[in-house]
Scaffold this motif. Structure first.
Motif, PDB file in Angstrom:
ATOM      1  N   THR A   1      27.555  30.485  87.980  1.00 33.00           N
ATOM      2  CA  THR A   1      26.555  30.684  89.026  1.00 33.00           C
ATOM      3  C   THR A   1      27.175  30.874  90.400  1.00 33.00           C
TER       4      THR A   1
ATOM      5  N   SER B   1      29.034  33.144  93.066  1.00 35.59           N
ATOM      6  CA  SER B   1      29.196  34.553  93.354  1.00 35.59           C
ATOM      7  C   SER B   1      30.665  34.931  93.446  1.00 35.59           C
TER       8      SER B   1
ATOM      9  N   ALA C   1      21.109  34.446  93.190  1.00 29.83           N
ATOM     10  CA  ALA C   1      19.675  34.404  92.893  1.00 29.83           C
ATOM     11  C   ALA C   1      19.389  33.492  91.700  1.00 29.83           C
ATOM     12  N   THR C   2      20.324  33.383  90.771  1.00 30.29           N
ATOM     13  CA  THR C   2      20.125  32.502  89.619  1.00 30.29           C
ATOM     14  C   THR C   2      20.092  31.031  90.026  1.00 30.29           C
ATOM     15  N   ASP C   3      20.552  30.735  91.239  1.00 23.42           N
ATOM     16  CA  ASP C   3      20.523  29.367  91.752  1.00 23.42           C
ATOM     17  C   ASP C   3      19.220  29.054  92.486  1.00 23.42           C
TER      18      ASP C   3
END
Length: 176
Positions: free
Chosen positions: A14, A16, A34-36
Motif C-alpha cells: 500500500t 506508493s 487510494a487503497t489506503d
C-alpha cells in the motif's frame, strides 16, 4: 489503547512507489495511496467533535468526513502519515497544492499525542512545500498547537486580520 508501536513504514503493497521520488525523499513518512482511503477515513472518524473542529477549522459530521475522504485525489495530493503496528493510522497529514498555494491538515489520535508526531507531520509539510514548487503555505487549522507551530515558523495573518488564515510566503530561494 495502551502502548502503540509506531511503524516507520507501511505495508509495501500500500506504499506508493512515489515515496522514493525527489519530492518525498526528504522524509520517512510514507505516502498513502487510494487503497489506503478506508484507513484514512477510519482515522478521521476517530476524532471527536472538538478534534474535528480543530482539524478542519469548522464543525464537520460523519457524512462530511466521508465526502472529504472520497474527494481526496491521492495521485495529485500528498497524504502521509504514521501507522501503528496493527495498521491503524495514528497521525495524518493531507497536503494539497493548487495554483502555487499549498494547504495542509494535520491530525493525531488522542492516545498518540505529545510524542512529537504532529510536529513530525508539520516538518514534513514544511520540507515538502518547496519541493512541490509552492509559492505560499496556508494553514486553515484552528488548533492552538498547530497555530503555535506555524507562528514559530513565521506564518502571519494577512494585514494582521484575525479572521484570515495564517500563511507563509516562500521566496524563490525556498522553492526547488
Amino acid at each position: 489503547m495502551s502502548a502503540i508501536a509506531i511503524a516507520a513504514t507501511t505495508n509495501p503493497a500500500t506504499t506508493s512507489p512515489a515515496t522514493t521520488s525527489p519530492a518525498t525523499a526528504a522524509s520517512p513518512l510514507p505516502r498513502f495511496l487510494a487503497t489506503d482511503a478506508p484507513r484514512v477515513l477510519a482515522h478521521l472518524l476517530t476524532l471527536d467533535a472538538d478534534d474535528r473542529m480543530l482539524r478542519f477549522g469548522h464543525g464537520i459530521r460523519r457524512e462530511g468526513i466521508v465526502a472529504y475522504v472520497a474527494g481526496i485525489d491521492f495521485k495529485r495530493d500528498h497524504v502521509h502519515g504514521l501507522s501503528a503496528s496493527n495498521g491503524e493510522v495514528v497521525a495524518l497529514a493531507h497536503v494539497a497544492l493548487r495554483a502555487g498555494e499549498l494547504d495542509f491538515g494535520l491530525s493525531v489520535i488522542p492516545a498518540c499525542r505529545q510524542r512529537g508526531l504532529g510536529r513530525a507531520l508539520f516538518e514534513h509539510v514544511m520540507a515538502l512545500a518547496p519541493q512541490l514548487g509552492a509559492q505560499r503555505i496556508v494553514c486553515h487549522s484552528i488548533s492552538p498547537v498547530v497555530l503555535h507551530m506555524v507562528a514559530v515558523r513565521g506564518f502571519r495573518r494577512p494585514n494582521g486580520d484575525p479572521a484570515s488564515a495564517p500563511r507563509l510566503d516562500l521566496g524563490a530561494s525556498h522553492r526547488a
